[in-house]
Design a protein around this motif. Structure first.
Motif, short mmCIF file in Angstrom:
data_model
loop_
_atom_site.label_atom_id
_atom_site.label_comp_id
_atom_site.label_asym_id
_atom_site.label_seq_id
_atom_site.Cartn_x
_atom_site.Cartn_y
_atom_site.Cartn_z
N LYS A 2 1.17 -1.63 0.19
CA LYS A 2 0.12 -0.02 0.16
C LYS A 2 0.99 0.99 -0.06
CE LYS A 2 -3.12 -1.05 3.67
NZ LYS A 2 -3.92 -1.12 4.34
N HIS A 199 9.13 -1.47 -6.55
CA HIS A 199 9.09 -2.68 -7.80
C HIS A 199 9.39 -3.46 -7.58
CE1 HIS A 199 13.49 -1.18 -7.45
NE2 HIS A 199 13.58 -2.27 -7.19
N VAL A 200 9.15 -3.37 -5.74
CA VAL A 200 9.57 -5.51 -5.10
C VAL A 200 8.30 -5.71 -4.68
CG1 VAL A 200 10.66 -6.47 -3.39
CG2 VAL A 200 11.42 -4.82 -4.75
N GLU A 202 7.16 -6.33 -2.47
CA GLU A 202 7.15 -6.88 -0.39
C GLU A 202 8.66 -5.76 0.27
OE1 GLU A 202 6.59 -11.66 -0.73
OE2 GLU A 202 7.14 -10.69 -3.03
N PRO A 203 8.36 -6.42 1.94
CA PRO A 203 9.14 -5.99 2.70
C PRO A 203 10.39 -6.64 2.02
CG PRO A 203 7.12 -5.89 3.69
CD PRO A 203 7.09 -6.54 2.54
N SER A 204 11.42 -5.55 2.13
CA SER A 204 13.06 -6.08 1.90
C SER A 204 13.46 -7.39 3.06
CB SER A 204 13.69 -4.69 2.45
OG SER A 204 13.45 -3.81 1.32
N PHE A 205 12.76 -7.50 3.68
CA PHE A 205 12.64 -8.22 5.65
C PHE A 205 11.88 -8.29 6.43
CE2 PHE A 205 15.66 -5.15 6.49
CZ PHE A 205 15.37 -5.12 8.04
N THR A 206 11.91 -9.72 6.87
CA THR A 206 10.33 -9.13 7.69
C THR A 206 10.99 -10.17 8.82
OG1 THR A 206 9.83 -11.50 5.87
CG2 THR A 206 8.53 -10.60 7.50
N GLY A 220 17.37 -1.78 3.55
CA GLY A 220 16.66 -2.45 3.71
C GLY A 220 18.32 -3.76 3.19
#
Ligand SMILES: Nc1ncnc2c1ncn2[C@@H]1O[C@H](COP(=O)(O)OP(=O)(O)O)[C@@H](O)[C@H]1O
Ligand SMILES: Nc1ncnc2c1ncn2[C@@H]1O[C@H](COP(=O)(O)OP(=O)(O)O)[C@@H](O)[C@H]1O
Ligand SMILES: [Mg+2]
Ligand SMILES: [Mg+2]
Ligand SMILES: [Mg+2]
Ligand SMILES: [Mg+2]
Lengths: 333, 221, 333, 221
Positions: A2, A199-200, A202-206, A220
């Motif tokens: 979002k 452009h990804v 999703e979060p760079s890491f979770t 990230g």
């Protein structure tokens, strides 16, 4: 994902358009290749201070273009260093005839692209010097690695060297000053959440619901350790102790303390953390003479913070206090 | 069959298709130990390359193709990959000179020049967990294959692609010493290097394209 | 809940300590009752401009204390209006002998607590006037409801009225000016995520992975409608159209456009949105003469944005441009 | 049995216990249609009240107790609840005057004064979905109960608590017209008003405490 965007592929160009619209008195924005120059530049006879890097760290670097700081900034794609032709064009647009100093955060991509640009600018007839900024103590430095990253300290280098260029220091002087500041500034950061590159998607890491990442980079890049969230007192110590041990900073040192939000951490938490850092420094007999608190070197909407400590002397204080007139840092003008 | 400028252009289209098809995989690999943009960077770059060729006059030699690829990658990719892949193509261009078509030996020479250029620029040695771990063994395998009598570009590239794939696979256990993954220290082990993976993908696309060309137009066998 | 805090019950007090440490040249922070005053105050003969409200909206209000803006600010608990004794003490500390103007965001709690404080201050011998700020067009106004909320427009009212007080306008003049500005400023906001109040521990509301909330308040009050996320072009129009229709703003109007982050939205998205708003206004023949872009009226780490439009005239432009020297807004000084 | 100052103090402790026990419930109700702080606000307030009584000299009359409660709530709660609950206790203090103990009629008079004060301050009418929807019927029920011969405080408060609970329950379908919930418009319907709920809880705690006191010390029956 979002985000307030139209299309991942046009985010940087559209943001630059908005930046141009927002600061017509301070900036001119050029597109294709993309760069930002101060509205009243080039300033004849003045060293051009030029920086840049991937987008997503705003206000770094474009928000620091203006009187007393940067003459030009080159924004790359999100988290991707700019290309040589951007940097070359920015140097040409900022060149006031006294040469250009490139302030480059030490990442392989940035180093390689600015290197090529410097070669091209020299062919164009501009004298160019480059100083790498590598203040992140979370990364182990060695001859055999990419070396330390440039993070929060960048803002301080840009402000101080920008002030020196503004007062008329020559290229060699600005370069020497930049190296001196880089030599005595250290930073470290942590994250509670990761940002999402458009452009990804999703979060760079979770991170787990109670995890944080210590020693993160501003792109990230995951950090060096993942631990459970802790009270702010402990978090601040986790950042401050390695910084203090590294230079090292010691009793009686005069410092600038920069408490930086990674983007998503609200000011109320940042001030809280700043207060803790001031207390811990006072306990160690380190004298905080100047401070900066806010989101100045961010990683999109990442929640987290970094601390930066710069050892001060009278000259650095004078240059820090000198007037600056940019979208993100402004005083005395 | 030697590789003409048309063959090189066809191969470039194949490379672009591969990069686009593997964009998300490369992004995923880079998210794990870097900053998640490698697939996007190469997609932006090779898509721009194709656009450039659509606009520009058709280049006359393979060397001219490589040079336009190089400058386009350098001016559109950014990051570490832009200058490194750009340098690789630039050195390849110099290596093949004015030749109007490439035989197996010239292909091997181009790969050798590419590795040397990347190492000169990026200062990575084999074992540092970078694309050099795919490109260096690829160049060696190409050189060996090129010593075979009448080695075709297709055969040389097939050997290079196989070596690059093995080399890329072998980056998994390594601890990165160059590039963004090096910041992770020990935590970089256990992951495939995105640049090594993309290098292997590109070489495989080149090899496949060359062997298809060698078999002549589809249906003409 | 992941936050850089020690204990939910001490967040505000600790953040105030950090704020005091961060801005010793600009602010003095008083605890128990908690309020913030400008370091060089009270200014004799000058109207004291005083505001306040719940914490969690930083830099509102404490970040706007200083020369040319607020003389004092009272931070309540997170999202809870301050108590009358805080306000009373702040008025007393800021009183320069020319009376006090209270700028109050229109929420039941704020209104009631400031009302009581005003009564107490009058007993103390200070002349007090109160102006309510109610710029949020997302809320339907009627005689029978609590009325509209005060949101982003607050920053503009505080800046402009602060400048008037600084140039020596008297209490009646400052009050009339505040009412005039309130009369021609309108705002609306949207959220992509909700912030988490420390003592609650969970987000104020929960949105689906592709939902946004239109017309949110700054206290995590849910908005008036929940819709799927849309391109930024559409989001900006959703905020701008009701604002334009409300005053209404029309062709030829000169305006200040304020593009505000709710806290967690990064600057790159904010600039992108700002660019869209500028384009839409230009299409409608509305002339943007001044702009403000950044996180100035936030709701903790909420992702989202608000737009504020103020109709300008020469006097308001002069007051907007007048020097200001506070932690969060600073120019000309 | 009339209610002495000790009875009032015991009742306050019961109120505080109830507020603390229902803190999260009240926070949850306020999250749904407000800003999620009502339970925290009242907890902060009543905890401060108990602390005040621990520090201060023991007040001599119920009226003095109410006044100290009022000023403490006003200076520690903030938000809408601080001035409103504060005003309620302040008006109750005035209503009971110097009386050394409260009978049923005085309790009803105190509740009436409280409602009138809240309405004067907050301008809410019944049906606006606020604490007035609990407090106003409570005061009416108290007045009716107080007309019974020898009505005890316990009996009056029991009637008030029952009416407050019913009144609070009846706020669920209402559309809010005052306070923060009013910003939601139609979307405020279907939720219990947090202030009405807390008012009912407080009155129930007072009623229970009064009836326990009326039965004498535990175990002495
Ligand atoms: N010094 C270097 N020498 C050779 N290859 C490198 C070097 N640094 C990085 N690389 C390669 O570049 C890849 C990353 O490229 P990319 O993600 O596009 O750039 P960036 O790291 O700037 O985001 C790595 O996976 C690695 O293979
Ligand atoms: N004008 C009013 N008159 C009476 N009660 C009100 C009024 N406005 C709000 N309230 C009550 O206050 C309650 C909310 O209190 P609280 O959450 O502590 O304050 P705030 O709304 O400032 O966060 C509402 O549930 C409602 O019962
Ligand atoms: Mg990158
Ligand atoms: Mg990368
Ligand atoms: Mg509240
Ligand atoms: Mg509330």
């Amino acid at each position: 994902m979002k985000k307030i965007i139209n299309d991942p592929s046009t985010v940087v160009a559209e943001a630059l358009r908005g930046m141009a619209a927002a600061h017509p008195d301070l900036l001119r924005v050029h597109t294709d290749p993309a760069f930002i120059v101060r509205a009243d530049g080039p300033v004849a006879g003045k060293v051009a201070v030029v920086s840049g890097g991937g987008s997503g760290h705003e206000p770094l670097h474009g928000g620091f273009v203006g009187m007393g700081m940067l003459d030009a900034a080159c924004p790359g794609a999100v988290f991707t260093s700019p290309t040589p032709d951007q940097v070359q064009a920015a140097i040409a647009a900022a060149d006031g005839g006294a040469g250009a100093l490139l302030l480059v955060k030490n990442y392989t991509g940035d180093v390689l692209n600015f290197e090529t640009a410097a070669e091209l600018a020299v062919i164009d007839g501009t004298e160019v010097r480059t100083v790498l900024i590598d203040d992140d103590v979370a990364v182990q430095d060695s001859l055999y690695t990419a070396g330390r990253r440039g993070v929060g300290g960048t803002v301080l280098v840009e402000k101080i060297v920008g002030a020196a260029a503004e007062r008329g220091d020559d290229l060699a002087g600005c370069e020497a000053l930049a190296r001196r500041v880089v030599g005595q500034v250290r930073s470290m950061g942590l994250a509670l959440t990761a940002g999402t590159v458009p452009h990804v998607g999703e979060p760079s890491f979770t991170l787990g619901a109670d995890e944080m990442e210590i020693g993160i980079g501003i792109h990230g890049e995951p950090g060096r350790a993942r631990v459970s969230v802790e009270p702010a007192d402990v978090m601040v110590r986790r950042l401050l102790d390695p910084i203090l041990a590294d230079l090292p900073f010691g009793k009686g040192d005069r410092v600038l303390l920069f408490t930086n939000s990674m983007g998503g951490t609200p000011l109320i938490e940042l001030y809280l953390a700043h207060g803790i850092a001031e207390r811990l420094l006072a306990e160690r007999g380190i004298v905080v003479e100047r401070r900066l608190v806010g989101p100045y070197t961010t990683s999109l909407e990442m929640q987290g913070m970094s601390l930066t400590l710069l050892r001060l002397d009278d000259e650095l204080i004078e240059l820090w206090d000198a007037p600056v007139r940019t979208p993100a840092l402004r005083w005395g003008a | 069959m030697d590789c003409t400028v048309d063959g090189v252009l066809a191969a470039l289209r194949a490379v672009t298709d591969t990069v686009v098809a593997h964009r998300d995989e490369l992004v995923g690999l880079d998210r794990a130990i870097g900053d998640g943009d490698h697939g996007e960077n190469l997609t932006r770059g090779f898509t721009s390359v194709l656009a450039k060729f659509a606009d520009a006059d058709q280049p006359g030699t393979p060397g001219q193709v490589f040079k336009l690829v190089a400058t386009t990658l350098i001016s559109t990719v950014g990051g570490a990959a832009g200058p490194l892949f750009g340098t690789a193509f630039l050195r390849a261009a110099t290596a093949v000179g004015e030749a109007s078509s490439l035989d197996g030996e010239l292909v091997a020479a181009a790969l050798r020049a590419a590795v040397d250029g990347v190492v000169a620029r990026g200062k990575a040695a084999e074992g540092d967990k970078t694309l050099v771990d795919a490109l260096a063994p690829a160049a060696r395998a190409a050189e060996t294959a090129a010593t075979e009598p009448n080695a075709t570009p297709a055969a040389v590239l097939a050997a290079a692609a196989q070596a690059a794939e093995d080399g890329a696979e072998a980056t998994v256990p390594l601890v990165a010493r160059k590039g963004r993954a090096s910041y992770l220290g020990e935590r970089s082990a256990g992951h495939l290097d995105p640049g090594a993976r993309s290098t292997a993908l590109i070489l495989r696309a080149l090899a496949t394209s060359a062997s298809t060309a060698a078999q002549g137009p589809a249906g003409a066998r």
